[in-house]
Motif scaffolding. Sequence first.
Motif, PDB file in Angstrom:
ATOM      1  N   UNK A 214       2.399   8.543  47.305  1.00 31.95           N
ATOM      2  CA  UNK A 214       1.665   7.123  47.782  1.00 31.95           C
ATOM      3  C   UNK A 214       0.608   7.111  47.127  1.00 31.95           C
ATOM      4  N   UNK A 215       0.920   4.649  47.373  1.00 28.85           N
ATOM      5  CA  UNK A 215      -0.230   4.565  46.710  1.00 28.85           C
ATOM      6  C   UNK A 215      -0.163   3.750  47.967  1.00 28.85           C
ATOM      7  N   UNK A 216      -2.334   2.802  48.026  1.00 22.67           N
ATOM      8  CA  UNK A 216      -2.906   2.102  48.357  1.00 22.67           C
ATOM      9  C   UNK A 216      -1.437   0.901  48.474  1.00 22.67           C
ATOM     10  N   UNK A 217      -1.290   0.708  49.581  1.00 18.83           N
ATOM     11  CA  UNK A 217      -1.082  -0.517  49.890  1.00 18.83           C
ATOM     12  C   UNK A 217      -2.086  -1.697  49.841  1.00 18.83           C
ATOM     13  N   UNK A 218      -2.665  -1.628  49.549  1.00 16.41           N
ATOM     14  CA  UNK A 218      -3.550  -2.833  48.967  1.00 16.41           C
ATOM     15  C   UNK A 218      -3.371  -3.817  47.992  1.00 16.41           C
ATOM     16  N   UNK A 219      -3.036  -4.509  47.318  1.00 16.97           N
ATOM     17  CA  UNK A 219      -2.209  -5.690  45.509  1.00 16.97           C
ATOM     18  C   UNK A 219      -3.690  -6.302  45.816  1.00 16.97           C
ATOM     19  N   UNK A 220      -4.717  -6.453  46.396  1.00 13.25           N
ATOM     20  CA  UNK A 220      -5.705  -7.758  46.560  1.00 13.25           C
ATOM     21  C   UNK A 220      -6.441  -7.820  47.127  1.00 13.25           C
ATOM     22  N   UNK A 221      -7.151  -8.009  47.178  1.00 13.09           N
ATOM     23  CA  UNK A 221      -8.271  -9.248  48.236  1.00 13.09           C
ATOM     24  C   UNK A 221      -8.506 -10.839  47.793  1.00 13.09           C
ATOM     25  N   UNK A 222      -8.612 -11.177  49.005  1.00 12.75           N
ATOM     26  CA  UNK A 222      -8.796 -12.538  49.092  1.00 12.75           C
ATOM     27  C   UNK A 222      -9.896 -12.904  49.936  1.00 12.75           C
ATOM     28  N   UNK A 266       2.359 -18.311  54.260  1.00 13.86           N
ATOM     29  CA  UNK A 266       0.481 -18.800  54.901  1.00 13.86           C
ATOM     30  C   UNK A 266      -0.132 -19.880  53.778  1.00 13.86           C
ATOM     31  N   UNK A 267       0.403 -19.556  52.636  1.00 16.69           N
ATOM     32  CA  UNK A 267      -0.059 -20.932  51.356  1.00 16.69           C
ATOM     33  C   UNK A 267       0.587 -21.831  50.878  1.00 16.69           C
ATOM     34  N   UNK A 268       2.183 -21.415  51.645  1.00 16.18           N
ATOM     35  CA  UNK A 268       2.864 -22.833  52.279  1.00 16.18           C
ATOM     36  C   UNK A 268       2.105 -23.520  52.583  1.00 16.18           C
ATOM     37  N   UNK A 269       1.619 -22.715  54.470  1.00 15.85           N
ATOM     38  CA  UNK A 269       1.678 -24.099  54.852  1.00 15.85           C
ATOM     39  C   UNK A 269      -0.040 -24.491  55.479  1.00 15.85           C
ATOM     40  N   UNK A 270      -0.397 -23.982  54.634  1.00 15.27           N
ATOM     41  CA  UNK A 270      -1.782 -24.412  53.710  1.00 15.27           C
ATOM     42  C   UNK A 270      -3.259 -23.825  53.697  1.00 15.27           C
ATOM     43  N   UNK A 271      -2.752 -22.255  53.846  1.00 11.85           N
ATOM     44  CA  UNK A 271      -3.306 -21.665  53.613  1.00 11.85           C
ATOM     45  C   UNK A 271      -4.712 -21.504  52.250  1.00 11.85           C
ATOM     46  N   UNK A 272      -5.719 -21.774  52.084  1.00 11.51           N
ATOM     47  CA  UNK A 272      -6.651 -21.892  50.826  1.00 11.51           C
ATOM     48  C   UNK A 272      -7.195 -20.627  51.255  1.00 11.51           C
ATOM     49  N   UNK A 273      -7.174 -20.173  49.839  1.00 12.95           N
ATOM     50  CA  UNK A 273      -7.854 -18.426  49.012  1.00 12.95           C
ATOM     51  C   UNK A 273      -9.413 -19.174  48.971  1.00 12.95           C
ATOM     52  N   UNK A 274     -10.162 -18.994  49.205  1.00 16.77           N
ATOM     53  CA  UNK A 274     -11.635 -19.230  47.979  1.00 16.77           C
ATOM     54  C   UNK A 274     -11.788 -18.140  46.688  1.00 16.77           C
ATOM     55  N   UNK A 275     -13.172 -18.529  46.346  1.00 19.14           N
ATOM     56  CA  UNK A 275     -12.976 -18.550  45.732  1.00 19.14           C
ATOM     57  C   UNK A 275     -14.572 -17.669  45.421  1.00 19.14           C
ATOM     58  N   UNK A 276     -15.428 -17.357  46.660  1.00 26.56           N
ATOM     59  CA  UNK A 276     -15.640 -16.687  47.339  1.00 26.56           C
ATOM     60  C   UNK A 276     -16.413 -16.408  48.522  1.00 26.56           C
ATOM     61  N   UNK A 277     -16.787 -15.521  48.874  1.00 28.40           N
ATOM     62  CA  UNK A 277     -17.354 -14.937  50.916  1.00 28.40           C
ATOM     63  C   UNK A 277     -18.070 -16.537  50.911  1.00 28.40           C
TER      64      UNK A 277
END
Length: 330
Positions: A214-222, A266-277
Amino acid sequence: MQSLEEAVRSYLHDVLGLPVRWMGAWARSEELPYFLQSAFHFKELELGGRSVVLAIAQSRQQASPSEIRKWFDKVRTLDQGLVVFVVEAMASYERKRLIEQKVPFIVPGNQLYLPDLGLDLREYFRRRAPTSDGALSPSAQALLITALLRQPWQVEWQPSALASTLGYTAMTVSRVAKELIAAGLATSYFVGRSRWLRMELSPQQTWERARTMLRTPVKRTVWVPGDSVAEVPLRLAGLSALARYSMLAEPSRPVYAIGPAQWKAATKAGVQELLEAMPGAHEWQLWTYNPALMPDRATVDRLSLILSMRDILDDRVQIALGEMKGQLPW
């Protein structure tokens, strides 16, 4: 352990992809000579709409292939359907001689020779779906964790019933079942056309055996704007979830998990990924499977959470994980 009859049914379905209907004991077996009734258990099934009589060897008898063929000719005087020799194991020279005599045979999980159906699958071995590191696929991991946490614990379960709630296709369910069987975590059998899995170990033993696969389910964090949470179904994850399960303090920024399909929507609905926190931003973990394995929960499940955080060396986190492990349902 899986019976030989169940093994035959599962093997035929897996290899041929045809519907297999088990008919039980062959009705006319008592009309055969006594020595044949002693040498074989005669069962009947319907394979793709065709009647098949299985002659299941009761012992590793030393009859020659030519004798077996003559015996099966006697069976065919009572039933014109296909008569198939079934045995748990067979040497290569035995297989060769049976093929020379055109005697149909099945060695479940290994060899299959049905010339009347135009099939010759000698030395066929079911193999585990290839992975780069021996890990279970994300879908197999998700279904296994769902089965382990479901209460009450069910030794026998139907993968398709669980998969439907997670949005997996029939093809994915079939592949997942083969993965779990190949990993030694379950065996399978069929009820009509429905595949069922039987767990070989207790929930805790299954979890311990499976952990290296089994592996971590986390692919990446945004990072996303805080107001996006109201628009998307999310589960608390990471430190936020661990704080709910232990005495660990809540993190300053909430952490959520989202599955592949939900992130795409979510991305299709317009949720934007930020470049930083940025101020007010939330941390989203993009998971390889749907984090909502357990219904009616605000957090991700405990087993997936353990997998997502087991490599964090912070002592506080490890103490909290140990506290949470005491809450597992075994």
